[in-house]
Design an enzyme around this catalytic site. Structure first.
Site, PDB file in Angstrom:
ATOM      1  N   ASP A  40      -7.746   1.060 -25.700  1.00  0.00           N
ATOM      2  CA  ASP A  40      -8.309   0.888 -24.364  1.00  0.00           C
ATOM      3  C   ASP A  40      -8.359   2.208 -23.616  1.00  0.00           C
ATOM      4  O   ASP A  40      -7.602   3.142 -23.897  1.00  0.00           O
ATOM      5  CB  ASP A  40      -7.443  -0.077 -23.538  1.00  0.00           C
ATOM      6  CG  ASP A  40      -7.669  -1.527 -23.928  1.00  0.00           C
ATOM      7  OD1 ASP A  40      -8.704  -1.812 -24.540  1.00  0.00           O
ATOM      8  OD2 ASP A  40      -6.795  -2.357 -23.623  1.00  0.00           O
ATOM      9  N   GLU A  91       0.096  -8.675   8.549  1.00  0.00           N
ATOM     10  CA  GLU A  91       0.228  -7.253   8.881  1.00  0.00           C
ATOM     11  C   GLU A  91       1.319  -6.563   8.060  1.00  0.00           C
ATOM     12  O   GLU A  91       1.432  -5.350   8.069  1.00  0.00           O
ATOM     13  CB  GLU A  91       0.551  -7.087  10.372  1.00  0.00           C
ATOM     14  CG  GLU A  91      -0.623  -7.365  11.288  1.00  0.00           C
ATOM     15  CD  GLU A  91      -1.777  -6.407  11.065  1.00  0.00           C
ATOM     16  OE1 GLU A  91      -1.543  -5.198  10.946  1.00  0.00           O
ATOM     17  OE2 GLU A  91      -2.929  -6.885  11.008  1.00  0.00           O
ATOM     18  N   ARG A 119      -1.901  -9.191 -21.392  1.00  0.00           N
ATOM     19  CA  ARG A 119      -2.729  -8.819 -22.538  1.00  0.00           C
ATOM     20  C   ARG A 119      -2.018  -7.838 -23.477  1.00  0.00           C
ATOM     21  O   ARG A 119      -2.436  -7.648 -24.626  1.00  0.00           O
ATOM     22  CB  ARG A 119      -4.067  -8.246 -22.078  1.00  0.00           C
ATOM     23  CG  ARG A 119      -3.967  -6.921 -21.352  1.00  0.00           C
ATOM     24  CD  ARG A 119      -5.299  -6.507 -20.726  1.00  0.00           C
ATOM     25  NE  ARG A 119      -6.348  -6.416 -21.719  1.00  0.00           N
ATOM     26  CZ  ARG A 119      -6.556  -5.349 -22.483  1.00  0.00           C
ATOM     27  NH1 ARG A 119      -5.749  -4.291 -22.370  1.00  0.00           N
ATOM     28  NH2 ARG A 119      -7.532  -5.318 -23.354  1.00  0.00           N
ATOM     29  N   PRO A 170       0.802  -1.219   0.000  1.00  0.00           N
ATOM     30  CA  PRO A 170       0.000   0.000   0.000  1.00  0.00           C
ATOM     31  C   PRO A 170       0.838   1.274   0.000  1.00  0.00           C
ATOM     32  O   PRO A 170       0.328   2.352  -0.268  1.00  0.00           O
ATOM     33  CB  PRO A 170      -0.835  -0.115   1.289  1.00  0.00           C
ATOM     34  CG  PRO A 170      -0.094  -1.060   2.158  1.00  0.00           C
ATOM     35  CD  PRO A 170       0.579  -2.019   1.221  1.00  0.00           C
TER      36      PRO A 170
END
Length: 244
Positions: A164, A113, A150, A86
């Site tokens: 895209d 954690e 992809r 994160p």
């Protein structure tokens, strides 16, 4: 290209990576994907890979030795090691395009954690999927793999991913398929008249409109032509009229 994913939940990844486009890309040898069980590199009994944090605190941390030995076994001169975290840079289409040019990508999926800080001495990049917290890095690892695979040559048609959302700096234009009319809802006439120049113009207009309405922040970074700017003015006028 080779992608190695290091995780303590290999079955969670196998279910996703054995489907659809990724499965086909592996089958025709456009990419090699290996799912590595971190527990295989544990130095403790019962293949343990976690322990309590020094200094106290809630939860368990993933240990340094298993990651150290996994990286030592997998990493080559042409390898790039990333960790899902994160606190990393937010993953986006440009990052996926850059990763698609690599020879070897190693993805470390964290859990619990967190991970012993010493692991970070051996990674090249930290990658986040956004400002939220998940229970582990397996879902981000799958998302990164899908986004990268992809883009590899011959996995899907080049024009498919070049148009895209985000690839061209804008959101994608709307799409329609048969039937042309259903329950009073119709496909726009411009898409049925066979005029490819008009279709291209309509698609660009609608891409700009979608972006202005839903992600106006993207317009600040997008490369816009004079025609794009004229379209945006027309779109703003259209939206202002609709709001009255």
């Amino acid at each position: 290209m080779r992608i190695d994913i290091v995780t303590i939940f290999p079955d969670m990844l196998k279910a996703c990576l054995d489907e659809s486009i990724i499965r086909r890309a592996v089958g025709i040898q456009l990419v090699e994907i290996n799912i590595i069980d971190l527990r295989d590199y544990s130095v403790l009994k019962h293949r343990k890979v976690d322990d309590t944090p020094y200094g106290g605190g809630a939860g368990m941390l993933m240990q340094f030795p298993p990651f150290y030995h996994a990286i030592q076994a997998l990493k080559k001169d042409n390898s790039t090691v990333i960790i899902t975290s994160p606190r990393g840079q937010v993953f986006n289409q440009k990052t996926a395009e850059r990763y698609a040019t690599l020879d070897h990508l190693i993805i470390l999926a964290g859990h619990y954690e967190g991970i012993d800080e010493r692991v970070y001495h051996f990674i090249d990049e930290e990658v986040s999927m956004g400002d939220f917290v998940l229970t582990g890095g397996e879902l981000p690892a799958m998302m990164i793999t899908d986004a990268v695979v992809r883009l590899l040559d011959d996995v899907i048609k080049k024009e498919s991913h070049e148009n895209d959302s985000f690839s061209m700096g804008l959101l994608e234009h709307p799409h329609y398929t048969k039937p042309a009319t259903y329950e009073g809802y119709e496909v726009p006439d411009v898409l049925r008249n066979g005029n490819h120049q008009e279709i291209a113009k309509w698609r660009r207009y609608e891409a700009l409109k979608q972006t202005l309405q839903k992600r106006p922040d993207l317009l600040e970074k997008a490369t816009l032509t004079k025609d794009d700017l004229k379209m945006l003015e027309a779109i703003k006028n259209e939206l202002n009229k609709d709001s009255k």
